[in-house]
Design an enzyme around this catalytic site. Structure first.
Site, PDB file in Angstrom:
ATOM      1  N   LYS A 184       0.845  -1.188   0.000  1.00  0.00           N
ATOM      2  CA  LYS A 184       0.000   0.000   0.000  1.00  0.00           C
ATOM      3  C   LYS A 184       0.892   1.253   0.000  1.00  0.00           C
ATOM      4  CE  LYS A 184      -0.290   1.179   4.722  1.00  0.00           C
ATOM      5  NZ  LYS A 184       0.061   2.450   5.073  1.00  0.00           N
ATOM      6  N   ASP A 213      -1.594  -6.221   2.657  1.00  0.00           N
ATOM      7  CA  ASP A 213      -2.054  -5.456   3.806  1.00  0.00           C
ATOM      8  C   ASP A 213      -1.602  -6.273   5.009  1.00  0.00           C
ATOM      9  OD1 ASP A 213      -3.513  -4.480   5.992  1.00  0.00           O
ATOM     10  OD2 ASP A 213      -5.072  -3.719   4.672  1.00  0.00           O
ATOM     11  N   HIS A 214      -0.552  -5.800   5.686  1.00  0.00           N
ATOM     12  CA  HIS A 214       0.044  -6.668   6.710  1.00  0.00           C
ATOM     13  C   HIS A 214      -0.931  -6.970   7.852  1.00  0.00           C
ATOM     14  CE1 HIS A 214       0.952  -2.894   8.829  1.00  0.00           C
ATOM     15  NE2 HIS A 214       1.166  -3.629   9.914  1.00  0.00           N
ATOM     16  N   HIS A 276      -6.122  -1.001   6.394  1.00  0.00           N
ATOM     17  CA  HIS A 276      -6.289  -1.830   7.594  1.00  0.00           C
ATOM     18  C   HIS A 276      -7.693  -1.716   8.206  1.00  0.00           C
ATOM     19  CE1 HIS A 276      -2.103  -1.735   6.906  1.00  0.00           C
ATOM     20  NE2 HIS A 276      -1.816  -0.697   7.643  1.00  0.00           N
TER      21      HIS A 276
HETATM   22  C1  BG6 Z   1       1.208   1.052   8.539  1.00  0.00           C
HETATM   23  C2  BG6 Z   1       1.076   2.552   8.578  1.00  0.00           C
HETATM   24  O1  BG6 Z   1       0.522   0.518   7.448  1.00  0.00           O
HETATM   25  O2  BG6 Z   1       0.688   0.503   9.744  1.00  0.00           O
HETATM   26  C3  BG6 Z   1       1.776   3.125   9.780  1.00  0.00           C
HETATM   27  O3  BG6 Z   1       1.647   3.089   7.397  1.00  0.00           O
HETATM   28  C4  BG6 Z   1       1.300   2.461  11.051  1.00  0.00           C
HETATM   29  O4  BG6 Z   1       1.598   4.528   9.882  1.00  0.00           O
HETATM   30  C5  BG6 Z   1       1.374   0.943  10.908  1.00  0.00           C
HETATM   31  O5  BG6 Z   1       2.137   2.880  12.105  1.00  0.00           O
HETATM   32  C6  BG6 Z   1       0.729   0.267  12.082  1.00  0.00           C
HETATM   33  O6  BG6 Z   1       0.979  -1.105  11.978  1.00  0.00           O
HETATM   34  P1  BG6 Z   1       1.047  -2.018  13.264  1.00  0.00           P
HETATM   35  O7  BG6 Z   1       1.223  -3.393  12.735  1.00  0.00           O
HETATM   36  O8  BG6 Z   1       2.216  -1.524  14.073  1.00  0.00           O
HETATM   37  O9  BG6 Z   1      -0.242  -1.804  14.002  1.00  0.00           O
END
Ligand code: BG6
Length: 522
Positions: A184, A213-214, A276
């Site tokens: 993304k 989308d992790h 997300h």
């Molecule tokens: C990312 C965003 O996709 O997700 C970041 O670009 C955010 O801004 C991050 O900090 C949050 O991911 P996680 O896995 O730490 O909740």
């Protein structure tokens, strides 16, 4: 912000069932879906942050946990002239602090690492890359299978996909695959998302494209569907008759860090909502597919996006709160205001916080508000889904306890509390008639001690296995942009832009205005 973590009373710890039936499922059998094909993973943007922080550590862990075929190669590509050894040393130095890295397994892993420099607007360097990859295929048994991981700035996605296509690197033949992984943001609005997709599709077919989308690969996010659809007791009450509202929160205590260049263009709506938040919303609200299979699951998600009620852009304030963090303290340490962060414009109007009140116009959810909240520099890191049930319709204890009895609340904790809690009422011991709230509490680590796959390990593995379950499909991307683009346009062009942006103190629970937005439901 919804006080989601309020400890409503004593806890009754749930005992994890370990019946003979459960014990049949050995943890090891849950670890890997199948054996990944031999392949070469080509990382474009190999000198960048994402490669060092996420992609290489994930590949190394997969290697260590025997998730990769023994015939794999990683070829890093970037503008810098480095050489194979230079790349290996750079990666080793970058993950030096990581305690899970041990020297002997790293040496073995590093022998699979190669480096080729590339100029993104020079086709001849892509031709050289193809020649190199063909040669490496001959020397090693990678079978010609390739993953092209775009760890480059989004502005280079289209042209790089086209360069790969032009030199023939997108071509597949019987039993040999080529896949492209796109991070993304998939565009910055509906038009740019459609255009990006069109250019990638000039050379890659949909089955070759993996949009990451992790969040989808987090264990606790994957669990949402398991929890909803493997238990008969929750689904009958998972609807407007029993649920008062749903709150989905992704709060962060971190600020913008070193990413001002990107964030000043994105803001919280593009950074967290278009991806997300929308995925978590779909998993919480979707209907059960007939089979747990990538396209059937994604079909159901798309139906959720189709039922999103369009925002009345002339009454944005009734549905949306935007905020930007000021200076404050997190864990007792002073932190600067967003506008004082390096690289941020001193009069920036970029929101770092948003709460959206969203409705789904369908049979199941009619009238149930979904509060989607995300922000940076909040009190603490917290990702969770809170299902707030309705109060009992009638209190037979009203003479002694009054009409109001706290309603049940189910919390699916995503991070850092990887747990599920259900709060309900019981009698307080004693002669007097009194109620107390107690909480049944399940922690993910309660019954499992084996290795876990982090989100990037899981998505890389699924890409090697060709499984699209945890990746975005383009129709979903476009439907979400169709919903968000009018909101973004209104927020970014309206005269009251400055007034719409509520300041909040770093380390707080966000702007006060969120309470007003939620007031209807309390
Ligand atoms: C990312 C965003 O996709 O997700 C970041 O670009 C955010 O801004 C991050 O900090 C949050 O991911 P996680 O896995 O730490 O909740």
């Amino acid at each position: 912000m919804d006080d989601l973590t309020e400890n409503q009373g004593e806890k009754a710890t749930m005992i994890v069932e370990e019946s003979g039936l459960d014990m049949d499922i050995a943890p090891e059998s849950c670890l890997l879906e199948g054996m990944a094909d031999p392949c070469t993973i080509v990382i474009l943007g190999a000198s960048g942050d994402l490669t060092v922080r996420k992609v290489i550590p994930a590949l190394y862990m997969l290697f260590k946990n025997k998730g990769l075929s023994k015939d794999f190669l990683v070829v890093g590509c970037a503008r810098t002239e480095l050489g194979d050894d230079g790349f290996r040393d750079k990666m080793r130095a970058a993950i030096n602090e990581d305690e899970s890295v041990d020297n002997s397994s790293w040496q073995e892993f590093a022998s699979h690492l190669y480096y080729r420099s590339i100029i993104y607007d020079d086709l001849s360097t892509f031709k050289d890359l193809k020649i190199s990859l063909d040669e490496l295929d001959k020397t090693y048994k990678t079978g010609g299978n390739r993953i092209f991981y775009l760890a480059i700035p989004p502005t280079l996605y289209s042209s790089t996909a086209q360069m790969l296509g032009k030199v023939g690197l997108s071509k597949e033949k019987e039993g040999v695959w080529s896949r492209i992984v796109v991070e993304k943001p998939f565009g910055r609005d509906l038009d740019t998302a459609v255009e990006l997709d069109r250019t990638i599709h000039e050379y890659f077919k949909e089955h070759q494209i993996f949009r990451i989308d992790h969040y989808l690969a987090k264990e606790t996010v994957q669990n949402i569907l398991m929890f909803r659809f493997s238990n008969a007791i929750f689904e009958p009450v998972w609807n407007r008759r029993y649920i008062d509202h749903v709150s989905i929160t992704t709060a962060e205590s971190l600020g913008v860090e070193h990413r001002a260049g990107y964030y000043e263009q994105a803001g919280v709506l593009r950074d967290m909502f278009q991806n997300h938040m929308m995925q978590i919303l779909a998993l919480t609200a979707m209907e059960p597919p007939s089979l747990f299979e990538a396209d059937r699951v994604r079909d159901e998600k798309v139906k959720v996006y189709r039922s999103l009620r369009p925002f009345p852009v002339d009454r944005l304030q009734d549905y949306l709160v935007l905020g930007q963090y000021g200076a404050g303290a997190i864990d007792g340490k002073r932190v600067p205001a967003y506008r004082d962060e390096p690289g941020v414009s001193p009069d920036s109007l970029i929101p770092t916080f948003a709460m959206l009140k969203v409705y789904l116009d369908n049979w199941r959810w009619q009238g149930v508000p979904f509060y989607l909240t995300s922000g940076k520099r909040l009190k603490r890191k917290l990702t969770e889904i809170a299902i707030q049930f309705k109060e009992v319709p009638h209190s037979m204890f009203r003479q002694t306890l009054g009409e109001h009895i706290s309603a049940n609340r189910l919390i699916l904790g995503i991070y850092p509390d990887e747990r599920i809690t259900l709060t309900f009422q019981t009698k307080n011991p004693g002669a007097k008639v009194c109620l107390r709230s107690v909480t049944m509490d399940f922690h993910y680590d309660q019954s499992y001690e084996g290795p876990e796959f982090d989100a990037y390990e899981k998505v890389l593995l699924d890409c090697m296995l060709g499984d699209h379950m945890l990746f975005w499909r383009q129709d979903g991307v476009e439907l979400c942009w169709s919903f968000l683009t009018p909101i973004l346009q209104e927020c970014e062009t309206c005269g009251e832009r400055r007034e719409m942006l509520m300041p909040y103190e770093a380390g707080s629970e966000g702007p006060h205005a969120v309470k007003k937005l939620m007031a209807d439901s309390w």
